[in-house]
Write a protein that holds these residues in place. Structure first.
Motif, PDB file in Angstrom:
ATOM      1  N   VAL A 279      12.580  59.965-104.894  1.00  0.00           N
ATOM      2  CA  VAL A 279      11.678  60.429-105.952  1.00  0.00           C
ATOM      3  C   VAL A 279      10.238  60.062-105.615  1.00  0.00           C
ATOM      4  CG1 VAL A 279      11.051  60.161-108.386  1.00  0.00           C
ATOM      5  CG2 VAL A 279      13.456  60.370-107.739  1.00  0.00           C
ATOM      6  N   ALA A 280      10.054  58.910-104.998  1.00  0.00           N
ATOM      7  CA  ALA A 280       8.699  58.495-104.618  1.00  0.00           C
ATOM      8  C   ALA A 280       8.085  59.491-103.634  1.00  0.00           C
ATOM      9  CB  ALA A 280       8.734  57.090-104.016  1.00  0.00           C
TER      10      ALA A 280
ATOM     11  N   ARG B   8       8.646  62.754-103.491  1.00  0.00           N
ATOM     12  CA  ARG B   8       8.205  63.889-104.299  1.00  0.00           C
ATOM     13  C   ARG B   8       6.924  63.556-105.062  1.00  0.00           C
ATOM     14  NH1 ARG B   8      12.031  68.252-103.681  1.00  0.00           N
ATOM     15  NH2 ARG B   8      14.148  67.446-103.923  1.00  0.00           N
ATOM     16  N   ALA B   9       6.899  62.381-105.641  1.00  0.00           N
ATOM     17  CA  ALA B   9       5.753  61.985-106.459  1.00  0.00           C
ATOM     18  C   ALA B   9       4.485  61.921-105.612  1.00  0.00           C
ATOM     19  CB  ALA B   9       6.022  60.636-107.118  1.00  0.00           C
ATOM     20  N   ILE B  10       4.590  61.331-104.436  1.00  0.00           N
ATOM     21  CA  ILE B  10       3.409  61.195-103.578  1.00  0.00           C
ATOM     22  C   ILE B  10       2.956  62.568-103.061  1.00  0.00           C
ATOM     23  CG2 ILE B  10       2.582  60.281-101.371  1.00  0.00           C
ATOM     24  CD1 ILE B  10       4.344  57.775-101.970  1.00  0.00           C
TER      25      ILE B  10
ATOM     26  N   SER C 172       3.374  65.472-104.490  1.00  0.00           N
ATOM     27  CA  SER C 172       2.737  66.173-105.619  1.00  0.00           C
ATOM     28  C   SER C 172       1.323  65.667-105.838  1.00  0.00           C
ATOM     29  CB  SER C 172       3.520  65.951-106.914  1.00  0.00           C
ATOM     30  OG  SER C 172       4.782  66.538-106.845  1.00  0.00           O
TER      31      SER C 172
ATOM     32  N   SER D 124      -1.280  65.285-111.577  1.00  0.00           N
ATOM     33  CA  SER D 124      -0.573  66.046-110.531  1.00  0.00           C
ATOM     34  C   SER D 124       0.795  65.456-110.258  1.00  0.00           C
ATOM     35  CB  SER D 124      -1.360  66.039-109.222  1.00  0.00           C
ATOM     36  OG  SER D 124      -2.566  66.729-109.357  1.00  0.00           O
ATOM     37  N   MET D 125       0.811  64.138-110.165  1.00  0.00           N
ATOM     38  CA  MET D 125       2.067  63.452-109.875  1.00  0.00           C
ATOM     39  C   MET D 125       3.086  63.705-110.975  1.00  0.00           C
ATOM     40  SD  MET D 125       2.329  59.463-108.834  1.00  0.00           S
ATOM     41  CE  MET D 125       3.349  58.547-109.950  1.00  0.00           C
TER      42      MET D 125
ATOM     43  N   GLY E 280       4.363  67.244-111.129  1.00  0.00           N
ATOM     44  CA  GLY E 280       5.269  67.529-110.014  1.00  0.00           C
ATOM     45  C   GLY E 280       6.740  67.442-110.400  1.00  0.00           C
TER      46      GLY E 280
ATOM     47  N   TRP F 128      10.944  69.756-109.210  1.00  0.00           N
ATOM     48  CA  TRP F 128      12.215  69.317-108.612  1.00  0.00           C
ATOM     49  C   TRP F 128      13.255  68.852-109.624  1.00  0.00           C
ATOM     50  CZ3 TRP F 128      13.819  64.402-109.643  1.00  0.00           C
ATOM     51  CH2 TRP F 128      12.838  63.478-110.058  1.00  0.00           C
TER      52      TRP F 128
ATOM     53  N   TYR G 294       8.734  56.776-112.387  1.00  0.00           N
ATOM     54  CA  TYR G 294       7.326  57.184-112.370  1.00  0.00           C
ATOM     55  C   TYR G 294       6.431  56.125-113.010  1.00  0.00           C
ATOM     56  CZ  TYR G 294       7.744  61.850-110.344  1.00  0.00           C
ATOM     57  OH  TYR G 294       7.925  62.905-109.471  1.00  0.00           O
TER      58      TYR G 294
ATOM     59  N   MET H 279       5.619  53.478-110.591  1.00  0.00           N
ATOM     60  CA  MET H 279       4.608  53.855-109.601  1.00  0.00           C
ATOM     61  C   MET H 279       3.215  53.957-110.209  1.00  0.00           C
ATOM     62  SD  MET H 279       6.592  56.609-107.169  1.00  0.00           S
ATOM     63  CE  MET H 279       5.307  56.523-105.918  1.00  0.00           C
TER      64      MET H 279
END
Lengths: 205, 205
Positions: free
Chosen positions: A164-165, A167-169, A171, B171-172, B175, B179, B195, B198
């Motif tokens: 998931v990280a 994808r997050a980064i 994005s 954005s993050m 995202g 997915w 999330y 992060m």
DNA sequence: GTCTATAGAGTGATAGAC
DNA sequence: GTCTATCACTCTATAGAC
């Protein structure tokens, strides 16, 4: 002499013969229009008009509209992966993550439209073309995933879920395309630094 | 009796009279198709076919296709801001940032298509409609900006540039739409937690 | 409120002259 | 290689019957 000849500075050539310049121009115009208005909203006639030819002439350079989109995206992904291979891939996971982050953002300098359509126009690819592009995207994202997993294993990063990280980064970094303008208050190097600061902290490095 | 009557379970009514059900159905179908294929790629005939009416009937519910897109986006932004106003806005900047992060992600549970089109279809709005939606988006993002600035001022957050950080975080979080699938391995609460971990670290809290 | 039918413009793509 | 002309559709939106 027509208007296009003046623009080209191509006065000696036979009236309708511009294969060396028209091909790249079509790709350039299509890229810009697809990025600005979206593939489905851009007609072949509109592309032709901006290039300065009639619509029929486009078909000397592309078999159809879909191929135009696919070639742009495919060429971009190949270039992106090649450029990435040239960039730094050595050092600690933290070093590698910094290299990846800065590479991805700096790539916006010359190719902002390519990055934009690569993640906005996926749904306008035919299924066969989608598979190809999605595969290349996966290859690129796997590089980031590999770095994150390595960092977690070495204890450098503290991440709940590296998948998931990733994808997050991605994005977050892709988001740069939606607001960054060359003429804005920040240079792309400034942006790199700001994003790297956030990414580094986000992974716990 | 036609096929639609069977689906509706609406057998007592006059053949072509379904104002109470057709209106919402059109919005529902249009939303789904716009999210899946993009506004420009979806025709009024396609929407009508999925609703189970003829294309002309759509114009009893919307003056034109553009209004359909605008109404969906506008309704969504109003609902989003209203729901956000209900959610937690008290406590320290860290508390407020956690509430914002979790709110935004949890909103994907019921409205994934709305969130998706709200940031994908901006370019298909007419200029006048764009101004309205962009204003509402700004209001929403300003809430995050305010939290980040407050955190920097109080010394809770360490951010190089809160304005860019706002964009990066939005954005993050957006995202997730690209997915997350309800039937996947993670619940939306899991995603919230990942999330938030992060985001919290990214801002230096 | 929904239907059928259609106006009027635009679409991707092709054929053949030059 | 580019042009003009065109085919065969599709598009949004409207008119009028029911």
């Amino acid at each position: 002499m027509n208007a296009r000849s003046v623009i080209d500075g191509d006065m000696a050539r036979t009236t309708g013969s511009h294969s060396d310049i028209t091909g790249p121009r079509i790709r350039e115009v299509a890229l810009r229009l697809f990025a600005a208005e979206g593939y489905a909203a851009v007609s072949m006639r509109k592309i032709a008009a901006e290039v300065g030819v009639q619509a029929g002439a486009l078909y000397n350079y592309t078999p159809d509209k879909q191929s135009l989109l696919f070639d742009l995206m495919h060429g971009h992904m190949e270039d992106l992966l090649a450029a990435r291979a040239q960039a730094g891939t050595a050092g600690t996971p933290t070093d590698r993550l910094e290299a990846f982050t800065r590479f991805h953002i700096s790539y916006h300098e010359e190719r902002p439209h390519e990055i934009f359509i690569a993640y906005m126009e996926l749904r306008n690819l035919t299924p066969e073309n989608f598979v190809v592009i999605e595969g290349l995207r996966g290859k690129y994202e796997d590089e980031l995933s590999g770095i994150l997993r390595a960092g977690v294993e070495s204890g450098e990063f503290t991440l709940v879920d590296p998948r998931v990280a990733t994808r997050a980064i991605i994005s977050m970094l892709n988001g740069v395309t939606t607001w960054y303008r060359r003429e804005g208050r920040l240079s792309l190097t400034d942006v790199e630094t700001i994003y790297w600061d956030m990414v580094r902290k986000a992974v716990g490095a």
